[in-house]
Design an enzyme around this catalytic site. Structure first.
Site, PDB file in Angstrom:
ATOM      1  N   GLY A 139       1.742   4.920   4.960  1.00 12.80           N
ATOM      2  CA  GLY A 139       1.546   3.912   6.005  1.00 12.80           C
ATOM      3  C   GLY A 139       2.626   3.938   7.077  1.00 12.80           C
ATOM      4  N   GLY A 188       0.793  -1.229   0.000  1.00  9.72           N
ATOM      5  CA  GLY A 188       0.000   0.000   0.000  1.00  9.72           C
ATOM      6  C   GLY A 188       0.821   1.273   0.000  1.00  9.72           C
ATOM      7  N   SER A 189       0.177   2.349   0.456  1.00  8.90           N
ATOM      8  CA  SER A 189       0.759   3.683   0.374  1.00  8.90           C
ATOM      9  C   SER A 189       1.939   3.856   1.326  1.00  8.90           C
ATOM     10  CB  SER A 189      -0.302   4.724   0.722  1.00  8.90           C
ATOM     11  OG  SER A 189       0.316   5.975   0.973  1.00  8.90           O
ATOM     12  N   THR A 190       2.920   4.639   0.869  1.00  8.69           N
ATOM     13  CA  THR A 190       4.090   4.930   1.697  1.00  8.69           C
ATOM     14  C   THR A 190       3.724   5.735   2.938  1.00  8.69           C
ATOM     15  OG1 THR A 190       4.531   6.927   0.427  1.00  8.69           O
ATOM     16  CG2 THR A 190       5.690   4.942  -0.252  1.00  8.69           C
TER      17      THR A 190
END
Lengths: 128, 458
Positions: free
Chosen positions: A66, A62-64
């Protein structure tokens, strides 16, 4: 007792009860930073809290952003006590380091079951 | 991993706890990606500046590091924020958001990060040299630096780019290494690409198929210009009339291509035969142009490899962009919001927009987003006054993708950016039209999308 040797991503010592996910975890949108609960629909840990657990999962996704979710969990006192990955990637590794959560990877995570008492120490993962 | 004495001292805390943590990040990433050493970086671009994406968590983190007196040791510049730092009220940004956004940029500034707030640092004086190692974060900037400028950077997350800025180092893996810059796919483009939207649609289609690969493009069809050459800046080489009518993309077209591939895929580097500086060194690997006639969209190809260890290139042929346009166009007629400037607008784009707006008045809200530096030059040239006289707005420091657009009450958007069109439904909850700058300006004036759409409807 089993001693699994891995690689220290964020060196430290912590112990807790294992919570094992067979699926990757994406923290942004996947875990609520204000409750510690996994909120990603269809996720095998959906509805479970990561707070205070030794969180065991194959890898991040997923997204960085995170990384910051992990940091926020930590500030809220809801972070996992340690993280064990089969193969770590940048998002979770960076999140663990900025939050000072002990983290080990390159571990055979199939050796760990939810509910096991686990100690992470440096590059070692000790399963009781 | 081999560390120099200075690097090891940083890791052991000789320069304080934040430098230690920053070095831990750099080293951990090196371990994860099997780097054998660190490299010095020339600059860092810090993504994750918009409060919309950072949230409370990211803000807390940045403020904690800032209050510890952390300071960058190489030039570091900020990606776009969630608002124009001066004209946010005109954008309709809620004051609570503005307050938190201001705290984010204050924290960055106090660490020495330059508040360029742009995804196009290369348009405002931060042009890396070929071969220079960087720690840049925003995907379109990473693509441009790697592909067009032949600098070397991975796509860094916010904290890892900041860690590189603080330590002056990044781990030598991925695109820092020559062998990782080798093409993985050969893309034969057999349709003409006359404008930036076509490059965006192409990038969307290719990014979707190649993931994090390294595409090598062969642009095989002649692409006559839709705009006269002086209005758009040609990248590199001669500006002779014959040259500009051939297949040499403009800077805006190259920006659109890279941005789209970074959105629909994770493409951080591509090569274009005869255009980008590193393409020539892989020409043998990619084989002669036009050597295959298959129209299958994807097929394995044992293209002329110059060493036995060369992996085979996956071959993709693009004969039409219709599928890309179809995927990026919602079936909309009425348009109440037109957004240009993803990546941030160039002066050339603002000249084109101003010329199309002269003597008109927009019905829809029109935003042209750009960097502060380009905006100031455009202002001096009278371009901002012309655009704003028509009712458009030129905002700096921000863009559609990172601003809290979902809270501003728009219903239907038009954009000339495939990247923005890709993100708008998910990030901003907006259906959208995607087409050329000219179509978008027309939509702003009429309040309707009048161009040809993917189904050929007027």
């Amino acid at each position: 007792m089993k001693r699994l040797r891995g690689r220290a991503i964020c060196r430290g010592k912590a112990q807790g009860t294992a919570l094992v996910s067979p699926a990757a975890i994406g923290f942004l949108g996947g875990v609520d930073p204000d409750t510690g609960i996994v909120v990603e629909l269809e996720h095998p840990l959906h509805g479970r809290s990561v707070a205070g657990r030794v969180l065991v999962f194959p890898t991040g996704k997923g997204s960085t952003v995170g990384s910051y979710t992990l940091y926020r969990l930590c500030k809220n006192g809801l972070a996992p006590t340690a993280i064990v990955n089969a193969r770590s990637e940048a998002i979770v590794a960076v999140g663990a380091i900025i939050s000072s959560i002990p983290m080990v990877d390159l571990v055979d995570v199939s050796q760990i079951r939810t509910g096991d008492a686990v100690t992470v120490d440096g590059e070692d993962v000790i399963v009781d | 991993m081999r560390l120099t004495a200075e690097e090891r001292a940083m890791l052991e805390g000789a320069e304080g706890p934040t430098v230690r943590k920053a070095m831990q990040i750099v080293v951990a990433l090196g371990e994860i990606y099997d780097a054998v050493e660190l490299v010095a970086v020339g600059s860092a671009q810090i993504a994750g500046v918009s409060y919309k994406n950072l949230g409370e968590a990211g803000l807390e983190f940045l403020e904690e590091w800032a209050t510890q007196g952390t300071c960058t040791r190489v030039p570091a510049f900020a990606n776009p924020a969630g608002m124009d730092l001066q004209r946010w009220r005109e954008m309709g940004i809620p004051s609570e958001f503005a307050r938190q956004q201001q705290r984010v940029v204050n924290a960055l500034a106090s660490m020495g990060v330059l508040l360029t707030c742009t995804c196009t640092p290369y348009l405002v004086g931060h042009v890396p040299r070929a071969g220079e190692h960087l720690a840049w974060g925003e995907s379109s900037a990473v693509s441009f630096a790697n592909s067009v400028l032949a600098a070397r950077t991975n796509r860094e997350g916010g904290p890892s780019a900041l860690a590189a800025a603080i330590t002056g180092r990044t781990a030598a893996y991925g695109l820092h290494l020559t062998e990782k810059r080798r093409p993985t796919h050969r893309i034969q483009v057999r349709c003409p690409l006359p404008n930036e939207a076509d490059y965006g649609a192409l990038g969307y289609l290719v990014g979707r198929q190649v993931g994090d690969g390294v595409p090598y493009f062969q642009l095989l069809a002649e692409s006559p210009r839709e705009v006269p050459a002086p209005a758009a800046s040609t990248f590199g080489g001669s500006r002779s009339r014959e040259e500009s009518s051939l297949r040499r993309p403009t800077q805006e077209q190259l920006m659109a291509l890279g941005a789209a591939m970074g959105a629909s895929g994770a493409v951080a580097l591509h090569h274009i035969e005869g255009v980008t500086p590193e393409a020539a060194q892989w020409a043998g690997l990619a084989g002669r142009s036009g050597s295959r006639s298959s129209t299958a969209s994807v097929q394995a190809c044992g293209a002329a490899a110059d060493a036995s260890s060369d992996p085979e290139l996956i071959e993709i042929a693009i004969d039409s962009l219709e599928e890309g346009y179809a995927a990026l166009n919602s079936p909309l007629d009425e348009i109440d919001f037109v957004s240009l400037g993803c990546p941030h607008s160039t002066l050339g784009d603002m000249q084109r927009a101003a010329a199309l707006l002269d003597g008109h008045r927009v019905k829809a809200t029109l935003w042209i987003t750009t960097s502060r530096g380009v905006r100031e030059t455009a202002e001096r040239q009278g371009l901002v006054a012309r655009i704003e006289a028509a009712g458009g707005r030129v905002f700096a420091d921000t863009c559609l993708v990172v601003a809290p657009v979902e809270d501003l009450g728009f219903k239907a958007m038009a954009t000339n950016s495939a990247k923005a069109a890709f993100y708008a439904p998910g990030h901003s909850g907006l259906p959208r039209r995607f087409g050329t700058l000219q179509q978008c300006i027309r939509a702003a004036i009429k309040g309707r999308w009048a161009g040809r759409d993917s189904r050929g409807l007027a």
